[in-house]
Enzyme design. Structure first.
Site, mmCIF file in Angstrom:
data_model
loop_
_atom_site.group_PDB
_atom_site.id
_atom_site.type_symbol
_atom_site.label_atom_id
_atom_site.label_comp_id
_atom_site.label_asym_id
_atom_site.label_seq_id
_atom_site.Cartn_x
_atom_site.Cartn_y
_atom_site.Cartn_z
ATOM 1 N N HIS A 142 0.861 -1.175 0.000
ATOM 2 C CA HIS A 142 0.000 0.000 0.000
ATOM 3 C C HIS A 142 0.898 1.226 0.000
ATOM 4 C CE1 HIS A 142 -4.068 -1.476 0.077
ATOM 5 N NE2 HIS A 142 -3.804 -2.311 1.075
ATOM 6 N N ASP A 172 -0.255 6.820 -3.841
ATOM 7 C CA ASP A 172 -1.542 6.558 -4.489
ATOM 8 C C ASP A 172 -1.933 7.669 -5.459
ATOM 9 O OD1 ASP A 172 -1.840 4.176 -3.196
ATOM 10 O OD2 ASP A 172 -3.407 4.829 -1.827
#
Length: 395
Positions: A142, A172
């Protein structure tokens, strides 16, 4: 009004933040984005339109800014018939975005090699954590892991403290979504020259490392690695720092240039420090002194004082204050959109183009909201669509 990406058709297979952010950016500038989503539930009954159209689902879609300006079709790409539908969509598409782990699109039969055989002008963009190649390619992760490998996490925070975790902004959204949107626009321009599409490999850790270009230029030049809180731009300097105010809020100072530093010292009554701006041995003492001064007024009081002079300064706005800030509002960075649940607020469009400006056009769809419409456009009859839905091929 003409929009910059008007006429560009995007098929978005992605699920998590980077891909949807990328296609949101494209949609805001006029691209026709169709979400290709999984059929909800394990059966046609679970995937019925009636169940999806709950009040909670409508509200979630309305506030989902990453889905705005897009249509949605639900396809079970594990089924051959669903893949055939997707291939027909690819025939007239410009871009396919996916965010699966490396190898998944090949197993599904929607990889670049397959799709370019259908449409040689197709541009495929894969967004993954560590990219499609390299020893980390198949590792899960992540944002926090990608900024760890890309170097950003290792330079944040205060000395002796754990690294500061900057939400999931850097990998992200910046290293992934924004980089992918940039790359897609490059590929669209290149296609005008070559007549061909191409495959794009966006690794979020690569994107983070690209954001670290200037920091690594410093390291390559001096041989000195940046450590948390020990560098001019990450908390070591008194003139580039944050200070707690009397109301418990924080205030930021960025007065690097000598004339800004001079103005700051005069406002704070610390003229004796003027000759010592870059005396690093005195920085801890200066930070402590500044902290005592900033603690005497509220953040808003300091902003009122500082804004009267040429000083790089601003209060650290909490989220609730960001969206009511007069400058952010004047810049159109908070907008209201009509939705099935009434007007909803979302963040606006950052780049301001004079001739072809971007704008959020409508709120996010429910999963499969446009399945019938899209299939009808491909020539499927209502009976055929119903039969496909009954078998879970579409939703």
């Amino acid at each position: 009004m003409v929009m910059a990406l008007e006429g560009i058709k995007v098929l978005d297979l992605s699920r998590l933040a980077p891909g949807p952010h990328c296609s949101m950016l494209l949609a805001d500038f006029g691209a026709e984005v169709t979400l290709v989503e999984a059929v909800p539930g394990a059966s046609a009954k679970l995937g019925t339109t009636g169940l999806r159209r709950s009040e909670a689902a409508e509200r979630a879609a309305a506030f989902n800014a990453l889905g705005r300006g897009k249509r949605s079709i639900a396809l079970n790409l594990k089924e051959e018939e669903a893949r055939r539908i997707f291939y027909r969509m690819v025939e007239n598409a410009d871009v396919v975005i996916e965010g699966f782990r490396p190898g998944v699109v090949r197993r599904l039969g929607v990889d670049y090699e397959t799709l370019s055989g259908i449409n040689p002008r197709i541009i495929c963009c894969s967004i993954s954590g560590f990219g499609q190649t390299g020893p980390y390619a198949n590792l899960v992760g992540h944002d926090i892991n990608y900024i760890a490998i890309g170097g950003a996490l290792g330079v944040t925070g205060r000395p002796g403290q754990p690294p500061a975790i900057p939400v999931n902004l850097l990998a992200d959204f910046a290293g992934g979504g924004l980089t992918a949107a940039f790359a897609i626009c490059l590929a669209i321009i290149a296609r005008e020259k070559t007549g061909r599409g191409q495959n794009i490999d966006v690794g979020m850790s690569d994107g983070v490392l690209s954001l670290m270009t200037s920091a690594f230029s410093h390291y390559f030049s001096t041989g000195q690695p940046i450590r948390p809180g020990e560098y001019l731009l990450n908390g070591a300097a008194p003139f580039y720092n944050t200070y707690r105010c009397s109301d418990g809020r924080w205030f930021s100072i960025g007065s690097i240039e000598p004339h800004f530093w001079e103005n700051l010292c005069r406002v704070l009554g610390t003229e004796d420090l003027l000759p010592h701006q870059f005396d690093q041995a005195r920085w801890p003492e200066m930070i402590e002194r500044f902290a005592g001064i900033f603690a005497t007024k509220s953040a808003d009081e300091w902003m009122e004082v500082m804004s009267q002079y040429d000083i790089c300064a601003a209060p650290v706005l909490e989220m609730e204050n960001v969206v009511t800030n007069e400058h952010n509002l004047a810049r159109g960075m908070v907008v209201e959109l009509d939705s099935p649940v009434g007007k909803v607020k979302q963040i606006g469009v950052a780049p301001k183009l004079s001739d072809t400006p971007g704008m959020p056009r409508f709120t996010a769809p429910l999963i499969g909201q446009h399945t019938d419409e899209i299939l009808g456009g491909l020539g499927y009859t209502a009976e055929q669509i119903g039969e496909l839905r009954s078998r879970g091929v579409v939703g």
